[in-house]
Design a protein around this motif. Structure first.
Motif: not given
Lengths: 365, 325
Positions: A330-351
């Motif tokens: 289920p997406t909600r489960e994955r999103v929650t899991a991803l959110a705990t892993l992912a520190p808010a980074a600078d969405p600036a140009a990685a590309w």
């Protein structure tokens, strides 16, 4: 255990093994064998070690003993007490001879056996096969993986055009290279196809081929979102999830085909398995790929939250469940899991070189 | 000639056979299938001795080891044919050159050779299996045997393939020819079974069946099958003894519906009960009239290997319980 009866003589029939005549005899049990006394008073002596029981293991059968000789002589006794006395007199020869087991004991034995085998089969399926598949997947030659992957890619994209826009390809190549470096993999281990289809989907095939559908690319609002999907699929390849899934499903199908004796079904199963038509990853594999993808995105300087954002937006916007989710947790489960892993980074140009994402993502139609 | 009428009895119980089969299944799974010939032997031993005549059960003398070796031989034989055919096909391709290979000469040779091989193996398997089973069957200490040859059976099978070209009209003649082959090839000791059936007698019933079966949505077939069964038994003899079967179409239909119902509601688990029901039905409707003058029967056992059975198993066709029929 039945008590040997005190009886020492039993009525029986003697067969000489040469004619169909039968002769009434009295059967006696002696120390080294049995004696058969005919009506004329003549006694035949048969040593225990020359006797073989051919009937008497079931309640409806008489006890039949054959003697090894040129003509197959035999004696038949109807009284079951005879067998018990015989077993008591010559346990070495008749101890293992067939005797009807009490019905209740047979039922208990059969039940215990069935439960034990079903339990062992279930345990093997739940733990044994996945463990073995994971173990073997690391030992499968990469050429074999590549061949299967190429075959599967051809099957999955059969009849579909390919998107060959150079800017799109450059962008994806750049993402793959950066993500591979960030997770310590060789960029040469991956190949990708962009299939011209509105399906919102992506596949990771054994051997490093990743198939992206036009529909998925068009729905990614930022390069990071596509990079998130790519990172996830690349991790499936790196962790050899497809090969594991293949190895995990194959024995079950072979077993089913074997039990039903259905050889054509076996052929189809092998074919389906080889084309990865029906493979899906376990939830654990998806979580593993998500975790590794988030780490890779962060290391590559991209936004690890983009994958979560992309997934939840896709689910929100689509009334029906898009193909990309049909075999995923289920997406909600994955999103929650991803959110705990992912520190808010600078969405600036990685590309930095992907200047015009809006153009690129609609380059194919 | 005495006109005593004696029944053939069936003393098997579905519950016994069920437990036996379950034990077999478990052992077969545990041994990855190697136990299968022994399992089959246990079932046969049970079924054979469940049938009795004149107070004496039949005895099955086969062993699992024989069947196991037979199965290996059968498998090797089939593989041998395939390998030989492949070698010949490759040789033909080599001799005729690349152009012929391109035109598919190897595939053609291969399928012709394998097809011929299988066509010969089918009668070898069926006759071999019957030889083996009969030679391992005894009653009153005297062995049965089957002495028909696969070459004759090959001809019968060939004529069976021609039946459709006669619009089915030749069916009763070919059917009786096949039954005669099986009945007269069967011996009890040194005494052959005799058969005096004639295809012409079944021609009328067969025409009736051809017309009525479609009209009754297949139901009439049960009446025809029952009549055919009665006819074959009614023309079978052993010495002075003859057989009379009294099965009826209605009885056969009830048996079949009952079996179908049992198998469906139990998803096939009731197979042992169905086997016993069939056996009870067939034996319960069979009587022996007159005495088979047993004193004159002398042991005359024949050797038979289980290789034919092995071929049959490897070709994956199973035959019905072949007690005396």
């Amino acid at each position: 255990m039945d008590e040997p009866s005190q009886q020492t003589r039993w009525p029986g029939w003697y067969y000489d093994g040469r004619t169909a005549r039968r002769e009434p005899v009295t059967v006696m049990i002696g120390p080294g064998g049995i004696g058969l006394m005919g009506e004329d008073g003549r006694v035949r002596f048969w040593p225990f070690e020359e006797l073989r029981q051919t009937q008497g293991a079931f309640a409806h059968e008489p006890i039949r003993l054959e003697r090894d000789s040129d003509a197959p002589e035999a004696v038949v006794v109807d009284d079951r007490a005879f067998l018990d006395t015989l077993r008591a007199a010559a346990p070495r020869h008749f101890g293992r001879y067939g005797r009807p087991r009490p019905f209740g004991r047979q039922v208990r034995l059969a039940t215990v056996g069935t439960v034990a085998i079903l339990g062992a089969a279930l345990a093997g399926y739940l733990w044994g096969v996945p463990a073995l598949a994971a173990h073997l997947a690391d030992r499968v030659p990469s050429t074999w993986e590549e061949r299967i992957g190429a075959q599967a890619a051809a099957q999955l994209t059969a009849g579909l055009g390919r998107c060959e826009d150079p800017a799109l390809h450059r962008a994806i190549e750049q993402m793959v290279a950066a993500l591979a470096r960030a997770s310590g993999l060789s960029p040469d281990a991956f190949r990708f196809h962009v299939a011209d289809d509105s399906l919102v989907n992506a596949f990771a095939l054994p051997g490093g081929t990743i198939i992206l559908f036009r529909g998925l690319i068009q729905r990614a609002e930022t390069p990071d979102e596509l990079a998130g999907v790519l990172a996830h699929e690349m991790q499936h390849v790196a962790l050899r999830h497809s090969t594991q899934a293949l190895l995990r499903e194959l024995p079950v199908r072979i077993l089913i085909a074997g039990l039903t004796g259905d050889a054509p079904a076996l052929g189809q199963a092998l074919h389906a398995a080889a084309t990865l038509r029906s493979l899906h990853f376990s939830r654990e594999a998806e979580r593993e790929a998500d975790r590794a993808a988030a780490a890779t995105l962060a290391a590559a300087g991209a936004d690890p939250g983009a994958l979560a954002a992309f997934l939840s937006r896709l689910e929100r916007e689509d009334a029906g469940v898009p193909a990309y989710f049909s075999t995923h947790p289920p997406t909600r489960e994955r999103v929650t899991a991803l959110a705990t892993l992912a520190p808010a980074a600078d969405p600036a140009a990685a590309w930095p070189s992907i200047a015009d994402w809006e153009m690129i993502r609609y380059s194919c139609h | 000639m005495q006109n005593t009428v004696r029944r053939i009895g069936c003393r098997g119980r579905g519950s016994d056979l069920f437990l036996l089969s379950l034990g077999n299944l478990l052992r077969t799974i545990l041994t990855l299938g190697i136990y299968e010939p022994w399992a089959r032997t246990r079932v046969r031993r049970y079924l054979w001795s469940a049938v009795e005549f004149g107070g004496e059960p039949f005895v099955y003398h086969g062993t699992g080891k024989e069947l196991f070796i037979g199965r290996i031989k059968g498998t090797l034989l089939i593989w041998g044919i395939v390998v030989l055919a492949a070698a010949i096909a490759a040789g033909v391709g080599f001799a005729l050159g690349p152009a012929a290979v391109e035109a598919g000469v190897i595939d053609l040779t291969l399928s012709l050779l394998v097809g011929t091989g299988i066509a010969v193996l089918v009668p070898v398997a069926i006759v071999g299996a019957r030889r083996y089973r009969m030679s391992r069957t005894s009653w009153r200490g005297i062995r049965f045997s089957f002495r028909g040859t696969w070459r004759r059976y090959l001809l019968i099978l060939f004529s069976r393939t021609l039946v459709p070209f006669t619009l089915g009209l030749a069916y009763p003649f070919v059917y009786i020819r096949e039954k005669r082959f099986f009945v007269t090839g069967t011996y009890y000791g040194n005494r052959p079974f005799a058969f005096d059936g004639d295809g012409r007698d079944l021609f009328g019933p067969w025409l009736k069946a051809l017309i009525l079966t479609p009209l009754t949505l297949g139901l009439y077939w049960f009446w025809f099958a029952a009549e055919r069964h009665r006819y074959v038994w009614g023309h079978t003899r052993l010495g002075a003894a003859r057989f009379v079967s009294t099965i009826s179409g209605g009885g056969l239909l009830r048996l079949w519906l009952g079996n179908l119902f049992l198998l469906i509601i139990t998803l096939g688990v009731a197979w042992p009960f169905v086997t016993i029901r069939n056996l009870e039905f067939m034996t319960g409707h069979l009587v022996v009239v007159g005495a088979p003058d047993l004193d004159a029967v002398v042991q005359d056992a024949q050797k038979a290997s289980a290789a034919g059975e092995g071929v049959a198993a490897a070709l994956d066709f199973d035959m019905e319980l072949g007690l005396a029929m």
